[in-house]
Scaffold this motif. Structure first.
Motif: not given
Length: 292
Positions: A181-185, A137-145, A174-177, A160-171
């Protein structure tokens, strides 16, 4: 003189597999000025294995439509054109996504939902494709709990953590990922820079961003062979805030169970039955999640 939009063209897409990029192209045609052209770019982190573009064609067509909402809303032209045909049920789905997904945008700009263009349809049958996946599974990551809680509930599963970065890095994400502690895409979404310029008479406002993330998750799952796309949308996203022009306005509509159900049905009927999208936290309110 205020610019008057005539037609919004979903021009098409190009997939450069070697560069790991997909280009989605749009054009706004006006009565009283030159057309505006836009290209949005999606960039993938790794080369897909043995990918044939025709196997994901239906996802790319859907992405062309959903990504186009960012550019369509600038002027909300009364007509749209497509480089492919939709069935009646598909057109109904997209009319709903645009009408309800742009609900807050319409309210804040005092626009009547009836002014939105309608997606036309043909008397055709569209059949889903089979896509090779693995039981992961891909787990969609947001910036919250919510993402952290979902990851904890899935600690015994292959995710695997899944993140869409729009225009710039989502710090923040990233901290949630890092915490999970799992691999990420990470998928990069690059909007056409012209969308940030000042355009005379253009509108601005909220779009159904979670619908965009849902289709990008579907594409990522298809490319990298994941069976599930899991998100952490909770119960309160199901409810609207007010009523406007006969529509319930829900800022989080594309996180709601209504959108989730429509998306699941659309995916199963017209794209593939082999990838499943769902929210793990749907039954929980935010206060319950905070205590978990």
């Amino acid at each position: 003189m205020k610019h008057k939009a005539k037609i919004f063209h979903f021009v098409g897409y190009e997939f450069d597999v070697n560069a790991r990029k997909i280009f989605f192209k749009y054009r706004i045609e006006f009565y009283n000025q030159h057309s505006l052209n836009f290209t949005e770019t999606i960039i993938f982190p790794n080369h897909p294995k043995k990918l044939k573009e025709e196997s994901i064609q239906k996802i790319l067509e859907s992405l062309l439509i959903v990504l186009g909402i960012s550019y369509y809303k600038l002027y909300c032209p009364p007509r749209v054109t497509m480089p492919f045909r939709l069935s009646r049920e598909q057109a109904d789905f997209w009319n709903t996504v645009y009408r309800k997904g742009l609900g807050e945008f319409l309210y804040r700009n005092k626009l009547d939902p009836k002014r939105l263009a309608k997606f036309s349809y043909s008397n055709i049958k569209i059949y889903p494709d089979r896509i090779k996946t693995q039981d992961r599974a891909l787990l969609g990551i947001g910036g919250g709990k919510d993402s952290i809680v979902a990851a904890e509930l899935l600690k015994d599963f292959d995710i695997v953590s899944f993140l869409v970065e729009t225009q710039k890095q989502d710090l923040i994400s990233d901290s949630v990922i890092d915490k999970i502690g799992r691999p990420s895409l990470k998928i990069r979404r690059v909007l056409d820079l012209k969308i940030f310029e000042k355009h005379d008479g253009a509108y601005n406002g909220h779009i159904p961003i979670s619908a965009i993330f849902a289709f990008l998750g579907l594409l990522t799952a298809a490319i990298y062979e994941y069976k599930y796309v899991i998100v952490a949308n909770e119960h309160s996203s199901n409810f609207g805030n007010l009523q406007y022009k006969g529509e319930i306005i829900n800022h989080q509509w594309s996180k709601s169970v209504e959108f989730e159900s429509l998306f699941q049905e659309y995916t199963r009927k017209f794209i593939t039955p082999d990838i499943v999208y769902f929210s793990l936290l749907r039954q929980f309110y935010e206060i319950r999640i905070a205590r978990m």
